[in-house]
Design an enzyme around this catalytic site. Structure first.
Site, mmCIF file in Angstrom:
data_model
loop_
_atom_site.group_PDB
_atom_site.id
_atom_site.type_symbol
_atom_site.label_atom_id
_atom_site.label_comp_id
_atom_site.label_asym_id
_atom_site.label_seq_id
_atom_site.Cartn_x
_atom_site.Cartn_y
_atom_site.Cartn_z
ATOM 1 N N CYS A 137 -14.288 13.333 36.907
ATOM 2 C CA CYS A 137 -15.394 13.382 37.872
ATOM 3 C C CYS A 137 -14.789 13.643 39.367
ATOM 4 C CB CYS A 137 -16.206 12.390 37.965
ATOM 5 S SG CYS A 137 -17.203 11.859 39.187
ATOM 6 N N CYS B 33 -21.123 14.559 36.157
ATOM 7 C CA CYS B 33 -20.507 12.940 35.860
ATOM 8 C C CYS B 33 -21.943 12.267 35.661
ATOM 9 C CB CYS B 33 -19.933 12.643 37.242
ATOM 10 S SG CYS B 33 -19.759 10.694 37.111
ATOM 11 N N CYS C 140 -18.515 8.169 43.775
ATOM 12 C CA CYS C 140 -18.993 7.770 42.551
ATOM 13 C C CYS C 140 -19.054 6.663 42.273
ATOM 14 C CB CYS C 140 -18.325 8.759 41.299
ATOM 15 S SG CYS C 140 -18.668 8.283 39.581
ATOM 16 N N TYR D 250 8.237 -4.381 -8.703
ATOM 17 C CA TYR D 250 7.356 -5.658 -9.009
ATOM 18 C C TYR D 250 6.977 -5.960 -10.678
ATOM 19 C CZ TYR D 250 3.610 -1.715 -9.085
ATOM 20 O OH TYR D 250 3.179 -0.757 -9.281
ATOM 21 N N LYS E 165 -7.915 -8.672 -2.788
ATOM 22 C CA LYS E 165 -7.997 -7.723 -1.548
ATOM 23 C C LYS E 165 -8.447 -8.434 -0.277
ATOM 24 C CE LYS E 165 -7.652 -3.620 -3.193
ATOM 25 N NZ LYS E 165 -8.600 -2.361 -3.075
ATOM 26 N N CYS F 199 -22.670 9.945 38.822
ATOM 27 C CA CYS F 199 -22.959 10.236 40.244
ATOM 28 C C CYS F 199 -23.526 12.027 40.370
ATOM 29 C CB CYS F 199 -21.718 10.108 41.143
ATOM 30 S SG CYS F 199 -20.578 11.312 40.594
ATOM 31 N N ASP G 16 0.804 -1.032 -0.144
ATOM 32 C CA ASP G 16 0.059 -0.054 0.043
ATOM 33 C C ASP G 16 0.924 1.138 0.050
ATOM 34 O OD1 ASP G 16 -2.324 1.003 -0.219
ATOM 35 O OD2 ASP G 16 -2.961 0.810 1.859
HETATM 36 S S1 IVH Z 1 1.406 -5.146 -10.534
HETATM 37 C C1 IVH Z 1 -0.127 -4.480 -14.679
HETATM 38 N N1 IVH Z 1 2.278 -5.880 -8.166
HETATM 39 O O1 IVH Z 1 -1.277 -2.007 -7.039
HETATM 40 C C2 IVH Z 1 0.152 -4.578 -13.388
HETATM 41 N N2 IVH Z 1 0.964 -3.929 -8.423
HETATM 42 O O2 IVH Z 1 -4.024 -1.752 -8.463
HETATM 43 C C3 IVH Z 1 0.697 -3.367 -12.682
HETATM 44 N N3 IVH Z 1 0.771 -2.674 -6.240
HETATM 45 O O3 IVH Z 1 -0.677 0.643 -9.330
HETATM 46 C C4 IVH Z 1 0.605 -3.673 -11.138
HETATM 47 N N4 IVH Z 1 1.734 -4.153 -5.113
HETATM 48 O O4 IVH Z 1 0.621 0.566 -7.264
HETATM 49 C C5 IVH Z 1 1.574 -4.690 -8.877
HETATM 50 N N5 IVH Z 1 3.091 -6.609 -6.238
HETATM 51 C C6 IVH Z 1 2.294 -5.597 -6.943
HETATM 52 C C7 IVH Z 1 1.895 -4.750 -6.368
HETATM 53 C C8 IVH Z 1 1.146 -3.566 -7.130
HETATM 54 C C9 IVH Z 1 1.158 -2.842 -5.223
HETATM 55 C C10 IVH Z 1 -0.040 -1.456 -6.621
HETATM 56 C C11 IVH Z 1 0.457 -0.564 -7.913
HETATM 57 C C12 IVH Z 1 -0.453 -0.844 -8.890
HETATM 58 C C13 IVH Z 1 -1.936 -0.978 -8.097
HETATM 59 C C14 IVH Z 1 -2.857 -1.696 -9.055
#
Ligand code: IVH
Length: 788
Positions: free
Chosen positions: A448, A418, A454, A236, A324, A421, A128
């Site tokens: 209080c 209070c 109380c 990633y 998610k 009390c 995140d």
């Molecule tokens: S791959 C085409 N891998 O999630 C694939 N995204 O909703 C592109 N994110 O914009 C994303 N961890 O900011 C990928 N291990 C991960 C990720 C990741 C976080 C975020 C990233 C992306 C968003 C997609």
């Protein structure tokens, strides 16, 4: 959608709402709703557009990614667009995704879990933070950019260079001459906590969560600020590249790692949707223990050939999906704020919420901590608020959605009385001392004033008093305490010790044996250690540790209860406020009578003894002077005064000329000192502190040093009875000048006892112990020979 609304109207409404959130989220870094709420709006729009394809327009938020780039940074076009991911919320979504992927690849379909031909997926946590693109040319980092709207982002090169785990030059060899690395920049949880503590200290607004903190830090025009923030990258994927890369996603990530880029430690391969599901659950279990925030996991078809074959649909790849976790933040309505009364009378605001599902649990209450927090949040009754629940912590209110404030929203007020009390409610005061003056500011806690009158405080106080680490009365649970208090049988802790068999028997759930057992347990608690007893009293801010410290250092309840706040602060970790709490607790007549009653009803403290030698030796005159906070007298000045004069009395009595003799004590300081002690209240207070420290057996270090080499150094003398030729004080002063310590009580360690007419028990004890005893005549002779 209300019944009167058409699909077109609802679509228009959703689009403008989503656009507004996008602007707040992407451009201002000030999210207005939690992700779960945003996702709901987005999904509703997507569903409506799917039902009514004729209403889809190019400017719909479903047709583009994110918001506009900030104008202040240079713009960067992404040659390979930076895409988003589709979401799976339920296991079924994942199964459907996998089925579609296999269908797209013409793989035979299997059973519900796709056992026909399993696809290989790479699995990573979904961090995140903020997506970034890092461009390496000939192995050198030449540009960093945000995702922006997916096709145009912001040039944040200067900022990404400050992120410590981003290599400025690629390691090893074999990298393509153009390589665009993609990844997430995030702020680890620990760094986030520290940053927020720093923000608060500097009087700035804290960040709502690590994602905001990361985004806010990367969007700084001044990269020095970015550099001061604890950011990290996790790579990633790859965007543009002009060379050969491995033919699997995991292979690519491993190559990146070889070139010095950080990738996820949690990266795993999974065969088929079943193993993906297992990974999802395993990471879910680990979630709280990970050092960074994640909001799900990402599954990607591992083979890059298969990825190419599957391609994209609108803004999402067909070969990847984000699974998610249930949202930890939700929106709900604040129905009311009630006030709870705690053990020490502190009145805590508690939010009553429209029940909402947060991370799988129904939440209907949340803590608001105190009125400062209510003010910080700017929350009103009737507001739509953002609640967060994570792990086992009590749900919290993160913020308010001001746009949704109803007209009849009501401000939150502390009750004047209070709720339990009816006693007055007072705001706590914070005592600060600087430049010789104590100043009182308003604290954030309301209390209080009813104390044990109380019922709420009484119940909590008794529950605390009998608890395991306090008086440890087995079998006296919370429910029984409530019954005892409600029935009026227990009005103070002392009443526990005069409960009769009949009274206990009459309580709900008690029979003969259980009644007898409870009385036995009460009886067994009559001999607590001093530390347990002090803890059991429930003095505000005195926990088990402080209680033990008080007991160890001062050795008796008598000393603890008489100790002046200025003496208590000599103990490590006891600040002025706690010292005042302790002092005023024992100063309170009601508390005094409860303690006296407890003793009268057979509570006998164990392990009482002397002042601890370390405590006795910890005071220095310099420190005392320093603590008085006299204007222009800093620690070093205080030290010089101490070594020059050796006793506080001499400093108080010193005249202007004496003071000017002190090395490097300037005129201003000397005058400030004189002015300070010319105020009789200041002089009296200082003398009282010194007297008590001495009474408790403390001695100035400077005196001890001075005593070395003196004829009576190391000796302890006791004066008893009356002396005819001089006052006791004079005798004491003359003995001390010769290096002796003068004590009020006779023990085996006493060197000499001076006994005048009228000497009583001290003389008897001295004779019993076979100590040396001087009468006045021999004492005078001795003084004369030693002083000469
Ligand atoms: S791959 C085409 N891998 O999630 C694939 N995204 O909703 C592109 N994110 O914009 C994303 N961890 O900011 C990928 N291990 C991960 C990720 C990741 C976080 C975020 C990233 C992306 C968003 C997609």
């Amino acid at each position: 959608m209300t019944s009167a609304q058409t699909a077109a109207e609802r679509i228009a409404e959703l689009r403008s709402e989503i656009d507004a959130h996008n602007y707040r989220y992407y451009v201002l870094d000030e999210p207005s709703v939690p992700d779960a709420e945003y996702d709901r709006l987005f999904n509703e729009l997507k569903a409506l557009e799917a039902e009514h394809p004729e209403l889809v327009s190019p400017d719909s938020p479903t047709q583009r990614v994110g918001g506009a780039a900030l104008a202040a940074f240079g713009q960067v076009r992404h040659e390979v667009p930076m895409l988003s991911l589709g979401n799976a919320f339920e296991e079924q979504d994942l199964i459907d995704f996998d089925r579609r992927a296999r269908e797209g690849l013409d793989l035979p379909s299997g059973d519900l879990f796709g056992d026909g031909a399993e696809l290989e997926y790479s699995c990573e946590p979904k961090l995140d933070g903020l997506a970034v693109s890092l461009l390496y040319e000939n192995g050198k980092l030449v540009r960093g950019a945000t995702r922006g709207d997916g096709s145009t982002g912001e040039d944040i090169s200067a900022n990404v260079r400050t992120v410590r785990n981003i290599p400025l030059k690629l390691h090893g060899d074999g990298w393509p001459s153009v390589l665009e690395v993609r990844g997430e920049i995030y702020m680890p949880k620990a760094g986030f906590e520290t940053l927020n503590a720093r923000q608060l200290e500097a009087g700035n607004k804290p960040f709502a969560n690590p994602r905001n903190a990361a985004a806010g830090s990367l969007r700084q025009l001044d990269s020095k600020i970015t550099a001061s923030r604890p950011l990290e990258l996790c790579a990633y994927g790859v965007g543009r590249s002009d060379g050969d890369l491995p033919d699997t996603h995991v292979g690519i990530l491993e190559a990146l790692r070889g070139w010095g880029l950080p990738i996820s430690r949690e990266l795993k391969l999974a065969k088929g949707v079943k193993e993906c599901r297992d990974y999802f659950h395993a990471i879910g279990e680990k979630r709280d223990a990970l050092p960074y925030e994640i909001d799900g996991v990402v599954f990607k078809v591992n083979s890059t050939a298969q990825q190419r074959e599957l391609g994209f649909r609108a803004r999402e790849p067909r070969w990847a999906i984000a699974h998610k976790f249930p949202a930890r933040e939700e929106v709900t309505e604040l129905l009311d704020v009630e006030f709870q009364v705690g053990r020490t009378g502190a009145i805590t605001p508690v939010a009553r919420l429209q029940p909402a599902q947060v991370a799988g649990v129904t939440v209907s209450n949340a803590t608001l901590h105190n009125m400062d927090e209510v003010a910080r949040l700017g929350v009103m009754i009737g507001d739509t608020v953002i609640v967060r629940r994570a792990g086992d912590v009590i749900p919290q209110i993160l913020g308010v959605i001001p746009e949704r404030r109803p007209e009849n929203a009501r401000a939150v007020h502390v009750p004047a009385h209070c709720p339990v009390c009816g006693s007055a409610v007072e705001r706590t005061q914070l005592i600060k001392r600087s430049k010789g003056r104590e100043s009182v500011t308003e604290g954030s806690i309301y209390r209080c004033v009813g104390r044990l009158a109380c019922q709420a405080q009484l119940k909590q106080a008794i529950i605390h008093f009998v608890s395991r680490r306090a008086m440890d009365i087995d079998g006296l649970g919370d429910k029984i305490v409530e019954q005892l208090v409600d029935a009026g049988l227990v009005k103070s802790p002392a009443d526990i010790y005069c409960l009769s068999f009949e009274q206990v028997l009459a309580l709900e759930g008690f029979a003969e044996v259980s009644s007898r057992n409870l009385l036995k347990a009460i009886d067994a608690s009559r001999t607590p250690s001093l530390a347990r007893f002090v803890f059991a009293l429930g003095i505000p801010d005195v926990g088990e540790g402080t209680a033990k410290l008080l007991a160890r250092a001062l050795g008796s309840l008598d000393r603890i209860s008489r100790a002046l706040p200025d003496v208590l602060v000599y103990l490590p970790d006891i600040g002025l406020e706690v010292a005042h709490e302790i002092h005023s607790f024992f100063d309170d007549e009601h508390n005094q009578s409860v303690i006296a009653q407890l003793r009268a009803r057979g509570v006998q403290l164990q392990e009482e003894g002397d002042v601890h030698p370390d405590f006795a030796a910890c005071a220095t005159l310099g420190e005392l002077l320093d603590r008085l906070n006299i204007p222009f007298i800093a620690a070093t000045g205080a030290q010089r005064l101490a070594s020059r004069f050796g006793s506080l009395g001499d400093i108080i009595d010193a005249d202007w000329l004496d003071l000017r003799q002190v090395e490097r004590l300037n005129e201003k300081a000397a005058r400030a000192l004189r002015d300070y002690f010319d105020d009789p209240a200041n002089a009296a207070r200082a003398r009282a502190i010194e007297a008590q420290l001495k009474e408790f057996g403390m001695h100035w270090e400077s005196e001890r040093k001075a005593a070395e080499g003196l004829p009576l150094a190391g000796q302890t003398w006791v004066l008893t009875g009356t002396l005819e030729s001089m006052s006791r004080d004079d005798a004491k002063a003359r003995l001390e000048a010769l290096g002796a310590k003068v004590s009020g009580s006779v023990s085996a360690k006493t060197s000499v006892v001076v006994a005048g007419p009228g000497a009583g028990s001290k003389l008897t004890k001295a004779n019993e112990l076979g100590l040396e005893v001087d009468d006045e005549a021999s004492f005078l002779k001795r003084l004369a020979s030693l002083e000469s």
